[in-house]
Write an enzyme that holds these catalytic residues in place. Structure first.
Site, PDB file in Angstrom:
ATOM      1  CG  ASP A  32      -1.687  -1.274   1.427  1.00 56.24           C
ATOM      2  OD1 ASP A  32      -1.933  -1.973   0.435  1.00 56.24           O
ATOM      3  OD2 ASP A  32      -2.025  -1.576   2.590  1.00 56.24           O
ATOM      4  CG  ASN A 167     -20.832  -5.946  -4.358  1.00 53.65           C
ATOM      5  OD1 ASN A 167     -20.223  -6.879  -4.871  1.00 53.65           O
ATOM      6  ND2 ASN A 167     -22.105  -5.704  -4.610  1.00 53.65           N
ATOM      7  CD  GLU A 203      -8.475  -3.402  -1.355  1.00 54.15           C
ATOM      8  OE1 GLU A 203      -9.206  -3.580  -0.357  1.00 54.15           O
ATOM      9  OE2 GLU A 203      -7.435  -4.071  -1.558  1.00 54.15           O
ATOM     10  CG  HIS A 265      -3.220  -0.053  -1.860  1.00 53.35           C
ATOM     11  ND1 HIS A 265      -4.247  -0.373  -1.025  1.00 53.35           N
ATOM     12  CD2 HIS A 265      -2.930   1.248  -1.630  1.00 53.35           C
ATOM     13  CE1 HIS A 265      -4.544   0.699  -0.304  1.00 53.35           C
ATOM     14  NE2 HIS A 265      -3.767   1.689  -0.666  1.00 53.35           N
ATOM     15  NE  ARG A 295       0.495  -6.855   0.245  1.00 58.07           N
ATOM     16  CZ  ARG A 295      -0.685  -6.421   0.680  1.00 58.07           C
ATOM     17  NH1 ARG A 295      -1.724  -6.393  -0.142  1.00 58.07           N
ATOM     18  NH2 ARG A 295      -0.828  -6.024   1.931  1.00 58.07           N
TER      19      ARG A 295
END
Ligand SMILES: *[C@@H]1O[C@H](CO)[C@@H](O)[C@H](O)[C@H]1NC(C)=O
Length: 326
Positions: A32, A167, A203, A265, A295
């Site tokens: 992120d 959702n 998102e 992200h 990540r």
């Protein structure tokens, strides 16, 4: 003479190396990511889960070795934990920097909401940060993550992600101040198959502006598994608070490539001259991927298609030598 020549050669070689970088910027704990360039420094934040850290350097290459500074920890039970996706935004009206982030209670992700920290000065690095507020949404004060700031003229909007039934959708609220917003409107629901791999998710919104046009790039599908990818909405109407003003593109804009899986992200930042836009995002080294600190943070330039739309390209190979932003 030979000695001088060798010295010169070393200097030239060093300056060549110094003018570029190779990805990843953070090999782990790079989830992120968000970058802002200000007054000669790049400032990088990523999700660490337990605190908020800032890394700064004068070059992208420098971010790889700079020591992060922990600027926030919190034992308040309602917001102690799961600190996700911090973003640093300048709020001109208040004359301060704000960090918007998601956090909640221990042991569950069900109480995640948006919180804001405020800087003590105009200097990101030297500031002490104080807790400013939770961002409460008047008409829908529930789970809210990944908040970012969209600026149109002198009006600021908070764009974030929240559950609606099965959702996870994108919502927008007008900001009345750096820490208070008006009623929220849903602007995007996962509808295409590429938004529903493993879970129905929209998102990580990030605003990008070019040639008088405005897009929100967002992450789609479950962050774990094989589907995580970037999609985009364009502001095609006049009122951002009207869902019909946003048009979703039918295909993703950024997918796995060159050994980087489930890229997503992301954040966008301006180069030192302000003339280039760069994309900072995370990717998995393996597929299927995970939603954890495995990540890595990746950085590359945004290009533009002849029709004026952003071209994010493919995730760059770790062996690519990337020139520094100018
Ligand atoms: C990047 O630079 C290094 C060092 O000069 C070189 O060995 C490597 O081949 C370059 N990578 C690419 C993809 O050109």
């Amino acid at each position: 003479m030979l000695k001088y020549f060798l010295c010169l050669l070393i200097l030239v070689a060093q300056s060549l190396v110094a003018s570029g970088f190779q990805n990843p910027i953070k090999a782990t704990d790079g989830s992120d990511p968000f970058v802002v360039y200000h007054d000669g420094y790049y400032y990088l934040t990523t999700t660490t889960w337990t605190n908020i850290k800032i890394t700064r350097a004068t070059t992208i290459a420098g971010l790889k070795t700079a020591s992060p500074k922990t600027i926030w920890t919190d034992s308040t039970s309602s917001r102690c934990c799961n600190m996700w996706a911090p973003e640093i935004h300048w709020q001109a009206k208040e004359g301060s920097w704000y960090i918007y982030y998601s956090a909640g209670t221990s042991g569950t992700f069900d109480n995640q909401q948006t919180h804001a920290l405020k800087s003590s000065s105009t200097n990101i690095w030297d500031s002490t940060w104080s807790y400013a507020s939770r961002i409460a949404i008047p008409n829908r004060d529930v789970w809210a993550i990944d908040s970012t700031v969209l600026v149109l003229g002198t009006t600021r909007y908070l764009v974030y992600s929240s559950w609606d039934g099965s959702n996870q959708c994108l919502y927008i609220s007008k900001m009345n101040s750096a820490t208070s917003v008006g009623n929220t409107v849903k602007i995007s629901t996962p509808t295409y198959s590429w938004e529903k791999v493993g879970a129905n998710v929209n998102e990580g919104p990030a605003a990008i502006y070019h040639g008088g046009r405005t897009w929100i790039v967002y992450s789609a599908s479950n962050c774990a598994g094989t589907g995580y990818t970037l999609g985009r909405l364009e502001l095609t109407g006049s009122d951002p608070l009207n869902a019909n003003s946003w048009t979703k593109y039918a295909n993703p804009i950024f997918v796995s490539g060159n050994g980087n899986y489930q890229p997503g992200h992301n954040g966008f930042f301006l180069s030192p001259s302000g003339n280039q836009i760069w994309n900072v995002y995370h990717a998995n080294a393996v597929t299927p991927g995970t939603c954890d600190g495995q990540r890595r943070t990746m950085i590359q330039q945004v290009n533009w298609n002849s029709d004026g739309t952003p071209n994010l390209g493919s995730p760059r190979s770790l062996s690519d030598n990337v020139s520094e932003p100018v």
